[in-house]
Design a protein around this motif. Structure first.
Motif, PDB file in Angstrom:
ATOM      1  N   MET A  73      19.494  42.032  20.118  1.00  0.00           N
ATOM      2  CA  MET A  73      19.784  42.424  21.489  1.00  0.00           C
ATOM      3  C   MET A  73      20.152  43.904  21.580  1.00  0.00           C
ATOM      4  N   PHE A  74      20.750  44.449  20.516  1.00  0.00           N
ATOM      5  CA  PHE A  74      21.198  45.842  20.526  1.00  0.00           C
ATOM      6  C   PHE A  74      20.407  46.701  19.529  1.00  0.00           C
ATOM      7  N   ARG A  75      19.161  46.321  19.260  1.00  0.00           N
ATOM      8  CA  ARG A  75      18.392  47.024  18.237  1.00  0.00           C
ATOM      9  C   ARG A  75      18.082  48.477  18.593  1.00  0.00           C
ATOM     10  N   SER A  76      18.092  48.821  19.885  1.00  0.00           N
ATOM     11  CA  SER A  76      17.834  50.209  20.273  1.00  0.00           C
ATOM     12  C   SER A  76      18.961  51.149  19.863  1.00  0.00           C
ATOM     13  N   PHE A  77      20.155  50.588  19.563  1.00  0.00           N
ATOM     14  CA  PHE A  77      21.271  51.419  19.121  1.00  0.00           C
ATOM     15  C   PHE A  77      21.050  51.997  17.722  1.00  0.00           C
ATOM     16  N   ASN A  78      20.000  51.573  17.044  1.00  0.00           N
ATOM     17  CA  ASN A  78      19.690  52.128  15.732  1.00  0.00           C
ATOM     18  C   ASN A  78      19.212  53.576  15.822  1.00  0.00           C
ATOM     19  N   TYR A  79      18.869  54.023  17.028  1.00  0.00           N
ATOM     20  CA  TYR A  79      18.306  55.358  17.207  1.00  0.00           C
ATOM     21  C   TYR A  79      19.369  56.314  17.749  1.00  0.00           C
ATOM     22  N   TYR A  80      19.524  57.441  17.069  1.00  0.00           N
ATOM     23  CA  TYR A  80      20.565  58.432  17.383  1.00  0.00           C
ATOM     24  C   TYR A  80      20.500  58.898  18.831  1.00  0.00           C
ATOM     25  N   ASN A  81      19.312  59.313  19.288  1.00  0.00           N
ATOM     26  CA  ASN A  81      19.184  59.839  20.651  1.00  0.00           C
ATOM     27  C   ASN A  81      19.466  58.770  21.698  1.00  0.00           C
ATOM     28  N   TYR A  82      19.051  57.540  21.402  1.00  0.00           N
ATOM     29  CA  TYR A  82      19.318  56.473  22.376  1.00  0.00           C
ATOM     30  C   TYR A  82      20.812  56.185  22.474  1.00  0.00           C
ATOM     31  N   ARG A  83      21.518  56.220  21.343  1.00  0.00           N
ATOM     32  CA  ARG A  83      22.973  55.997  21.378  1.00  0.00           C
ATOM     33  C   ARG A  83      23.656  57.053  22.252  1.00  0.00           C
ATOM     34  N   LEU A  84      23.236  58.307  22.117  1.00  0.00           N
ATOM     35  CA  LEU A  84      23.811  59.363  22.956  1.00  0.00           C
ATOM     36  C   LEU A  84      23.483  59.133  24.429  1.00  0.00           C
ATOM     37  N   HIS A  85      22.233  58.809  24.681  1.00  0.00           N
ATOM     38  CA  HIS A  85      21.804  58.549  26.060  1.00  0.00           C
ATOM     39  C   HIS A  85      22.617  57.417  26.678  1.00  0.00           C
ATOM     40  N   PHE A  86      22.740  56.316  25.953  1.00  0.00           N
ATOM     41  CA  PHE A  86      23.450  55.143  26.458  1.00  0.00           C
ATOM     42  C   PHE A  86      24.926  55.459  26.695  1.00  0.00           C
ATOM     43  N   THR A  87      25.560  56.171  25.771  1.00  0.00           N
ATOM     44  CA  THR A  87      26.984  56.494  25.890  1.00  0.00           C
ATOM     45  C   THR A  87      27.255  57.367  27.115  1.00  0.00           C
ATOM     46  N   GLY A  88      26.493  58.452  27.236  1.00  0.00           N
ATOM     47  CA  GLY A  88      26.703  59.362  28.365  1.00  0.00           C
ATOM     48  C   GLY A  88      26.449  58.700  29.695  1.00  0.00           C
ATOM     49  N   GLN A  89      25.334  57.957  29.793  1.00  0.00           N
ATOM     50  CA  GLN A  89      24.997  57.307  31.045  1.00  0.00           C
ATOM     51  C   GLN A  89      26.012  56.231  31.423  1.00  0.00           C
ATOM     52  N   SER A  90      26.509  55.492  30.431  1.00  0.00           N
ATOM     53  CA  SER A  90      27.465  54.415  30.717  1.00  0.00           C
ATOM     54  C   SER A  90      28.721  54.953  31.386  1.00  0.00           C
ATOM     55  N   ILE A  91      29.216  56.093  30.886  1.00  0.00           N
ATOM     56  CA  ILE A  91      30.432  56.689  31.459  1.00  0.00           C
ATOM     57  C   ILE A  91      30.155  57.263  32.842  1.00  0.00           C
ATOM     58  N   SER A  92      29.058  58.008  32.947  1.00  0.00           N
ATOM     59  CA  SER A  92      28.734  58.648  34.215  1.00  0.00           C
ATOM     60  C   SER A  92      28.457  57.635  35.318  1.00  0.00           C
ATOM     61  N   LEU A  93      27.802  56.521  34.959  1.00  0.00           N
ATOM     62  CA  LEU A  93      27.459  55.521  35.966  1.00  0.00           C
ATOM     63  C   LEU A  93      28.681  54.837  36.564  1.00  0.00           C
ATOM     64  N   ILE A  94      29.753  54.725  35.793  1.00  0.00           N
ATOM     65  CA  ILE A  94      30.991  54.160  36.348  1.00  0.00           C
ATOM     66  C   ILE A  94      31.493  55.050  37.484  1.00  0.00           C
ATOM     67  N   GLY A  95      31.474  56.367  37.244  1.00  0.00           N
ATOM     68  CA  GLY A  95      31.874  57.306  38.293  1.00  0.00           C
ATOM     69  C   GLY A  95      30.944  57.260  39.485  1.00  0.00           C
ATOM     70  N   THR A  96      29.651  57.118  39.227  1.00  0.00           N
ATOM     71  CA  THR A  96      28.671  57.057  40.318  1.00  0.00           C
ATOM     72  C   THR A  96      28.911  55.840  41.205  1.00  0.00           C
ATOM     73  N   TRP A  97      29.187  54.680  40.579  1.00  0.00           N
ATOM     74  CA  TRP A  97      29.442  53.483  41.376  1.00  0.00           C
ATOM     75  C   TRP A  97      30.764  53.591  42.147  1.00  0.00           C
TER      76      TRP A  97
END
Length: 406
Positions: free
Chosen positions: A4-28
């Motif tokens: 289910m979390f296999r995309s976290f194996n990729y460095y750039n995706y981990r950064l993308h997911f982390t940044g977006q997760s935090i920013s999206l909380i503020g957006t909502w």
């Protein structure tokens, strides 16, 4: 669980997911605060629809242009610049509300600016996801995890917004959204991408637009899903515009009640996104589209008849499970089946059908809810969800029959 979390194996995706997760909380948080602020100022369901219309209509008017622009330029730089503009927009809104110099006109202008920038940023970001995962078989998982992050934020953001709105006011939500863009910008700067150069920079806009249109014309499997999404965005998905009306008018609640509805919707959408992330590659997405529309329609019909706020919250969650599965399945199919050099344009049509048609729907739903009632309109939306998916089902059956005849 690991799959289910296999995309976290990729460095750039981990950064993308982390940044977006935090920013999206503020957006909502900002979305909830803007909706409550508008309804507090005007007391009008129509004005709620109008503000949503202004924030989303650029996706309809500028969608193909954004797709053409993104396909011919550096997607990474486009996303980075747009995130900076988002941050400035949130800062201006926070300052105006804090100084009490705001009015409905200024809120409308800032919503329109956000919508214009979002048209380019969302197209670029979604077409960039393919660059974050080395194994393209994991792309569908990456898309679904993005949806999970979006809906986890939809669950957490409104809950925080309800507390902050009742304690500190709307300006605090806007300030926190401003600060939430710092992590996503840092994560973007830390990425290590090797983007291929594009050889069509000299292609004129009209030629690029025609290429995108003809590509969809020659891809009925993609175009039929976009049509389903367009009708859903016009007639069904705008039900969420009426959640403040359910919270305040139908169930005699306040800002906290409204945050419950937003969080219930976020929880349902998160569950739908988790289900999509757990799917293995090769799953028949057209069947998921049909199933999701059935769940969506059933949830709306139950919401329209809910006698208590708790049953209404459960119904909202059910509807949002279906809505998330529907949009995520269509998004995944387009990203995994589009040609690389035309992916931005294909995604731009997806965004036109989703975010571009949605403002027309929200404006119409806001008006008819004012003329009739929110509960009646939601009931009609639930029935229309079934009608749309029945048409899609018979279209698919006809296509399979023609293929057998050939």
């Amino acid at each position: 669980m690991k799959s289910m979390f296999r995309s976290f194996n990729y460095y750039n995706y981990r950064l993308h997911f982390t940044g977006q997760s935090i920013s999206l909380i503020g957006t909502w948080m900002q979305r909830v605060a803007v909706s409550w602020l508008v309804y507090r100022i005007t007391g009008s369901a129509f004005m709620l629809g109008l503000i949503s219309f202004l924030a989303l209509i650029p996706a309809l008017l500028l969608g193909p242009i954004a797709g053409n622009f993104v396909d011919k330029r550096n997607k990474y730089k486009t996303v980075l610049v747009c995130q900076v503009i988002f941050m400035l927009q949130a800062g201006v809104l926070a300052l105006l509300v804090w100084l009490k110099h705001y009015n409905i006109t200024l809120i409308a202008i800032l919503s329109l600016i956000q919508g214009i920038v979002a048209t380019f940023e969302t197209t670029a970001r979604q077409s960039l996801v393919v660059e974050f995962v080395d194994n393209k078989d994991d792309l569908s998982n990456a898309v679904a995890l993005n949806s999970s992050a979006f809906n986890a934020a939809r669950l957490i953001g409104p809950a925080l917004a309800g507390i902050i709105l009742s304690t500190y006011g709307e300006d605090a939500c806007f300030i926190l959204n401003f600060l939430s863009f710092i992590p996503v910008i840092i994560c973007l700067l830390l990425m290590k991408l090797n983007l291929k150069s594009n050889n069509v920079l000299n292609e004129d806009i009209w030629t690029g637009l025609k290429k995108g249109y003809h590509y969809l014309e020659d891809s009925p499997d993609i175009s039929s899903l976009i049509i389903v999404l367009a009708f859903s965005s016009l007639l069904v998905i705008p039900f969420s515009t009426l959640l403040p009306v359910f919270a305040k008018t139908v169930f005699n609640g306040n800002a906290t009640t409204f945050s419950w509805f937003e969080s219930a919707g976020g929880l349902g959408a998160l569950l739908g996104a988790i289900y999509m992330a757990s799917l293995k590659s090769g799953k028949d997405l057209s069947r998921i589209v049909i199933l999701s529309a059935i769940i969506f329609g059933a949830g709306l019909i139950l919401l329209s008849a809910a006698p208590t706020v708790w049953l209404a919250l459960i119904s909202t969650s059910l509807a949002c499970i279906g809505m998330m599965m529907l949009t995520s399945a269509i998004n995944t199919y387009i990203q995994t089946h589009s040609a690389n050099e035309l992916r931005g344009r294909a995604i731009s049509y997806y965004l036109m059908a989703y975010q571009g048609i949605l403002p027309i729907g929200t404006l119409a739903i806001g008006y008819f809810a004012h003329v009739l009632s929110a509960k009646t309109i939601v009931l009609i939306e639930g029935i229309l969800a079934f009608i749309i998916i029945v048409c899609y089902y018979f279209y698919n059956q006809g296509k399979k029959y023609n293929q057998l005849q050939d």
